[in-house]
Design an enzyme around this catalytic site. Structure first.
Site, PDB file in Angstrom:
ATOM      1  N   HIS A   1       0.833  -1.214   0.000  1.00 11.68           N
ATOM      2  CA  HIS A   1       0.000   0.000   0.000  1.00 11.68           C
ATOM      3  C   HIS A   1       0.865   1.260   0.000  1.00 11.68           C
ATOM      4  CE1 HIS A   1      -0.470   0.183   4.718  1.00 11.68           C
ATOM      5  NE2 HIS A   1       0.594   0.840   4.332  1.00 11.68           N
TER       6      HIS A   1
ATOM      7  N   GLU B   1      -4.988   0.418  -0.090  1.00  9.89           N
ATOM      8  CA  GLU B   1      -4.763  -1.006   0.120  1.00  9.89           C
ATOM      9  C   GLU B   1      -4.917  -1.760  -1.201  1.00  9.89           C
ATOM     10  OE1 GLU B   1      -3.493  -1.514   2.909  1.00  9.89           O
ATOM     11  OE2 GLU B   1      -4.847  -1.371   4.624  1.00  9.89           O
TER      12      GLU B   1
HETATM   13  P1  PGA Z   1       6.041   2.147   8.240  1.00  7.44           P
HETATM   14  O1  PGA Z   1       4.685   2.246   7.422  1.00  7.44           O
HETATM   15  O2  PGA Z   1       6.907   3.268   7.744  1.00  7.44           O
HETATM   16  O3  PGA Z   1       5.629   2.327   9.665  1.00  7.44           O
HETATM   17  O4  PGA Z   1       6.620   0.820   7.951  1.00  7.44           O
HETATM   18  C1  PGA Z   1       4.730   2.474   6.047  1.00  7.44           C
HETATM   19  C2  PGA Z   1       3.349   2.357   5.465  1.00  7.44           C
HETATM   20  O5  PGA Z   1       2.522   1.587   5.976  1.00  7.44           O
HETATM   21  O6  PGA Z   1       3.071   3.027   4.456  1.00  7.44           O
END
Ligand code: PGA
Length: 239
Positions: free
Chosen positions: A137, A142
């Site tokens: 995503h 999503e």
């Molecule tokens: P994260 O999340 O940087 O906490 O891994 C990234 C995202 O879900 O887009």
């Protein structure tokens, strides 16, 4: 896509932070699209340190955040509004009237999303910062059967809930969010994506080498003319 494989998250934070500081110094009233999550934290730290040293000012910078939870008070420590203030805004001279978020508590969600898209179209994002989910995503777009265009309300997948619920100790994590659409993200002049860790290796491989498909929303970035991807060796391990 320009792929930069670096040693660790700190090194990425320095490189991407410098990219942003240089861009702000070149165009002080730049419009930035910003992301939350763990990935951009070292970048924000670098920018805040450069501000403290007097090497950059954010007083004319405008920002638009990618997404926000639905039905989570703005003041909650887990709102993305709170995150951005704690990690970046409160440590700089950015003006509150220049920072923009989707309002996940709006009475009329449809009107809220339309209004945000109108503001984005007018502001024109110069650089969009992105993380990537384990499921590919970007923002909270999503995996789906089609690419989204503008902002919309999304039901979060189990993968996203599992990844983010660690931040919600007292109350359960929201199940829905508002997010900029893939179409809006693609309108940015330049896109910079950060990913670290073995958990992101599958998504990074699908984004760079897989088919362009809404099953991996980040794969659409193959069609953008100016994308920098900053990853560590673990995230790059399946390339
Ligand atoms: P994260 O999340 O940087 O906490 O891994 C990234 C995202 O879900 O887009």
């Amino acid at each position: 896509m320009n792929i930069y494989i670096m040693e660790n998250a700190q090194e990425i934070g320095k490189a991407v932070g410098k990219l942003f500081v240089d861009a702000i110094n070149k165009k002080p009233d730049i419009t930035l699209g910003l992301a939350t999550g763990a990935s951009p934290i070292p970048t924000y730290k670098y920018i805040a340190e450069e501000y403290k040293k007097g090497n950059v000012s954010l007083k004319d910078v405008k920002t638009y955040n990618l997404d926000e939870y639905v039905n989570l008070p703005k003041e909650d420590k887990n709102s993305y509004y709170s995150f951005m203030h704690a990690e970046l805004f409160d440590h700089t001279d950015i003006k509150e009237e220049n920072v923009h978020f989707l309002n996940g508590n709006a009475e009329n969600i449809e009107a809220e999303c339309e209004n945000y898209d109108d503001m984005l179209d007018e502001a024109k994002v110069d650089i969009q910062l992105l993380g990537i989910g384990r499921n590919g995503h970007i923002g909270f777009n999503e995996p789906s059967i089609r690419f989204s265009k503008g902002s919309f309300k999304v039901k979060l997948t189990q993968s996203t809930i599992s990844a983010n619920s660690k931040y919600f100790d007292e109350n359960p994590m929201p199940t829905h969010a508002l997010t900029m659409g893939v179409g809006s993200i693609m309108k940015a002049q330049k896109i910079v994506l950060i990913a670290t860790g073995i958990d992101k290796a599958d998504a990074i491989s699908a984004m760079i080498s897989g088919d362009v498909t809404p099953v991996c929303p980040a794969s659409i970035l193959q069609f953008h003319h100016d994308v920098d991807v900053y990853i560590d060796k673990a995230a790059a391990s399946l390339l």
